[in-house]
Design an enzyme around this catalytic site. Structure first.
Site, PDB file in Angstrom:
ATOM      1  N   TYR A  62      30.677  32.342  57.065  1.00  0.00           N
ATOM      2  CA  TYR A  62      31.147  33.665  56.675  1.00  0.00           C
ATOM      3  C   TYR A  62      32.329  33.420  55.735  1.00  0.00           C
ATOM      4  O   TYR A  62      33.368  32.924  56.165  1.00  0.00           O
ATOM      5  CB  TYR A  62      31.603  34.479  57.890  1.00  0.00           C
ATOM      6  N   THR A 118      26.007  33.299  54.898  1.00  0.00           N
ATOM      7  CA  THR A 118      25.492  34.607  55.301  1.00  0.00           C
ATOM      8  C   THR A 118      26.024  35.684  54.363  1.00  0.00           C
ATOM      9  O   THR A 118      27.235  35.804  54.159  1.00  0.00           O
ATOM     10  CB  THR A 118      25.881  34.927  56.747  1.00  0.00           C
ATOM     11  N   LYS A 129      21.660  33.160  53.415  1.00  0.00           N
ATOM     12  CA  LYS A 129      21.034  33.811  54.574  1.00  0.00           C
ATOM     13  C   LYS A 129      21.299  35.324  54.550  1.00  0.00           C
ATOM     14  O   LYS A 129      22.441  35.749  54.390  1.00  0.00           O
ATOM     15  CB  LYS A 129      21.588  33.225  55.873  1.00  0.00           C
ATOM     16  N   HIS A 156      19.625  39.890  59.936  1.00  0.00           N
ATOM     17  CA  HIS A 156      20.653  39.678  60.963  1.00  0.00           C
ATOM     18  C   HIS A 156      20.151  40.115  62.343  1.00  0.00           C
ATOM     19  O   HIS A 156      20.917  40.587  63.190  1.00  0.00           O
ATOM     20  CB  HIS A 156      21.935  40.436  60.611  1.00  0.00           C
ATOM     21  N   ARG A 208      27.170  49.351  65.612  1.00  0.00           N
ATOM     22  CA  ARG A 208      26.469  48.991  66.842  1.00  0.00           C
ATOM     23  C   ARG A 208      27.020  49.805  68.014  1.00  0.00           C
ATOM     24  O   ARG A 208      28.098  49.498  68.551  1.00  0.00           O
ATOM     25  CB  ARG A 208      26.601  47.493  67.124  1.00  0.00           C
ATOM     26  N   SER A 212      14.953  36.604  62.644  1.00  0.00           N
ATOM     27  CA  SER A 212      14.944  38.021  63.030  1.00  0.00           C
ATOM     28  C   SER A 212      13.604  38.405  63.657  1.00  0.00           C
ATOM     29  O   SER A 212      12.601  38.588  62.959  1.00  0.00           O
ATOM     30  CB  SER A 212      15.262  38.952  61.860  1.00  0.00           C
ATOM     31  N   SER A 266      27.837  28.728  63.966  1.00  0.00           N
ATOM     32  CA  SER A 266      28.438  29.903  63.353  1.00  0.00           C
ATOM     33  C   SER A 266      29.890  29.639  62.962  1.00  0.00           C
ATOM     34  O   SER A 266      30.625  28.942  63.664  1.00  0.00           O
ATOM     35  CB  SER A 266      28.389  31.082  64.329  1.00  0.00           C
ATOM     36  N   TYR A 298      26.881  42.899  73.721  1.00  0.00           N
ATOM     37  CA  TYR A 298      27.235  42.304  72.428  1.00  0.00           C
ATOM     38  C   TYR A 298      26.107  41.412  71.922  1.00  0.00           C
ATOM     39  O   TYR A 298      25.737  41.464  70.743  1.00  0.00           O
ATOM     40  CB  TYR A 298      28.526  41.497  72.545  1.00  0.00           C
ATOM     41  N   VAL A 320      11.886  36.507  65.933  1.00  0.00           N
ATOM     42  CA  VAL A 320      11.091  35.377  66.430  1.00  0.00           C
ATOM     43  C   VAL A 320      11.371  35.188  67.920  1.00  0.00           C
ATOM     44  O   VAL A 320      12.528  35.049  68.337  1.00  0.00           O
ATOM     45  CB  VAL A 320      11.424  34.084  65.669  1.00  0.00           C
ATOM     46  N   GLN A 378      27.044  27.490  59.342  1.00  0.00           N
ATOM     47  CA  GLN A 378      26.890  28.821  58.753  1.00  0.00           C
ATOM     48  C   GLN A 378      28.254  29.350  58.352  1.00  0.00           C
ATOM     49  O   GLN A 378      29.189  29.364  59.160  1.00  0.00           O
ATOM     50  CB  GLN A 378      26.230  29.763  59.757  1.00  0.00           C
TER      51      GLN A 378
END
Length: 405
Positions: free
Chosen positions: A167, A193, A273, A297, A202, A329, A143, A61, A331, A165
């Protein structure tokens, strides 16, 4: 100067002037007594190390990408397309790593990226991560889908800056309640986001038929919210909460016209974001955002997407020099941070490696990862002739291949 004296001097230094690279000297001095770091200082190896201690589906995950993984690979390849071109004898005995963002002083140009459901990596999850970040002086971005409530995480953050952050859920009352709790809990910015209106494809998660949220992990901000609780059936249990979360947690109907509604709920700075196209950056600002985060993401949403670093210069050009632009993303290292700053970022968000550190050694693992990253950044600034973050400019980079000036 002894190791203890060096540490004391670092503690007494002014913010932004802490010699982060002293960690390297401390490790070598400890080697005299036969002591080595518990975890590798090569931060690119931690994913495999964490695999050995994490539940396989939990590791999948955290590490998994969308589709064939081409976006995730592109994120790393983009950094490899650029080479650092150091300049010598620039007088860099002291380096100032501090930046000013959204009217806030940050000791370093790095924030911990929002990563959901961190109890899949360690029982303390975000509580251990935010303590580790605070200990090292790195701001933390929590998050929406955290395993601990924003209030509980805030208690562990101390005085260190923390952002939230969002959602944006499709229940307006829950959305407003979450946003108002953010201010009350002492968070100083909201990162909205926009690149996750639905699940990414995924295979690593699908093959395991696993995502932590349906098992009750990562929904603490919702289950602790009074507006969310008001929507639950009176006799509902844990599964009722999971089902209600699944019903309201995503909101694919949102458009730029909705952003002013969010501004009515809070005076906090708003960063958007998930921006990759320059026109979206312009639209975000026109709708009331204070800045943007260039991000795909981490390659987890759309397979075959543009690398975030490749999108960064165009976004910076679109918004101009005075607008806060962050990037995430791909880094992984301190020199990656230098490249991102040189290409137009004011700061970076740092994600997966710190979660691997969390899995390997809890709070101490997070601290180790961040100290390594900042030591690498500090040394890179010394070796490229940059006494301050402002000195990191495009002239520091050359494209891969023969040098032409």
């Amino acid at each position: 100067m002894t190791t203890a004296e060096q540490a004391q001097a670092a503690e007494q230094a002014q913010p932004g002037q802490v010699a982060r690279a002293e960690m390297v000297r401390e490790i070598y001095l400890a080697g005299i007594a036969g002591r080595k770091p518990k975890l590798s200082t090569d931060l690119t190896t931690l994913e495999d190390a964490a695999r050995a201690v994490m539940e396989p589906r939990a590791h999948a995950y955290v590490a998994g990408d969308a589709g064939t993984g081409t976006t995730g690979s592109a994120n790393r390849e983009a950094f490899e397309q650029w080479r650092l071109l150091p300049r010598m004898w620039k007088g860099v005995s002291e380096r100032d790593l501090s930046v000013s963002l959204l009217g806030q002083h940050l000791d370093v140009p790095v924030l911990l990226a929002p990563v959901a459901a961190q109890t899949v990596a360690h029982p303390e999850g975000e509580l251990a991560s935010v303590r580790g970040a605070a200990e090292v002086g790195v701001p933390f971005v929590l998050s929406s889908f955290s395993s601990h409530s924003m209030e509980d995480v805030a208690k562990e953050a101390g005085s260190q800056p923390r952002w939230y952050q969002l959602y944006w859920p499709n229940d307006p009352e829950v959305a407003e309640s979450l946003v108002r709790r953010v201010s009350a809990a002492g968070y100083t910015a909201i990162v909205v986001t926009v690149d996750n209106p639905t699940f990414g494809y995924r295979p690593s998660d699908l093959d395991a038929a696993y995502i932590p949220f349906v098992h009750g992990q990562g929904i603490a901000n919702f289950t602790s919210d009074p507006a969310f609780q008001a929507g639950l059936p009176a006799d509902g249990g844990a599964m009722a909460a999971v089902g209600h979360w699944a019903k309201i947690s995503s909101n694919p109907t949102l458009t730029w016209d909705d952003l002013p509604r969010l501004r009515q709920w809070t005076d906090l700075p708003l960063l958007i974001k998930g921006v990759q196209h320059p026109d979206d950056a312009r639209r975000a600002l026109a709708a009331g955002a204070d800045g943007v985060v260039v991000s795909n993401h981490g390659g987890r949403q759309l397979d075959g997407g543009v690398a975030a670093l490749d999108a960064l210069p165009a976004v910076r050009a679109a918004v101009g020099p005075g607008v806060p632009v962050l990037m995430d993303s791909g880094v992984r290292t301190g020199t990656d941070v230098v490249k991102a700053l040189a290409l137009g970022a004011d700061a970076v968000l740092y994600g997966r490696p710190y979660v691997y550190g969390l899995a390997l050694d809890g709070q101490a693992g997070v601290e180790h990862v961040l100290r390594c990253l900042l030591a690498d950044l500090d040394l890179a600034m010394t070796l490229t002739g940059c006494p301050s973050i402002a000195d990191i400019t495009r002239e520091l980079l050359a494209p891969r291949g023969p040098l032409t000036i």
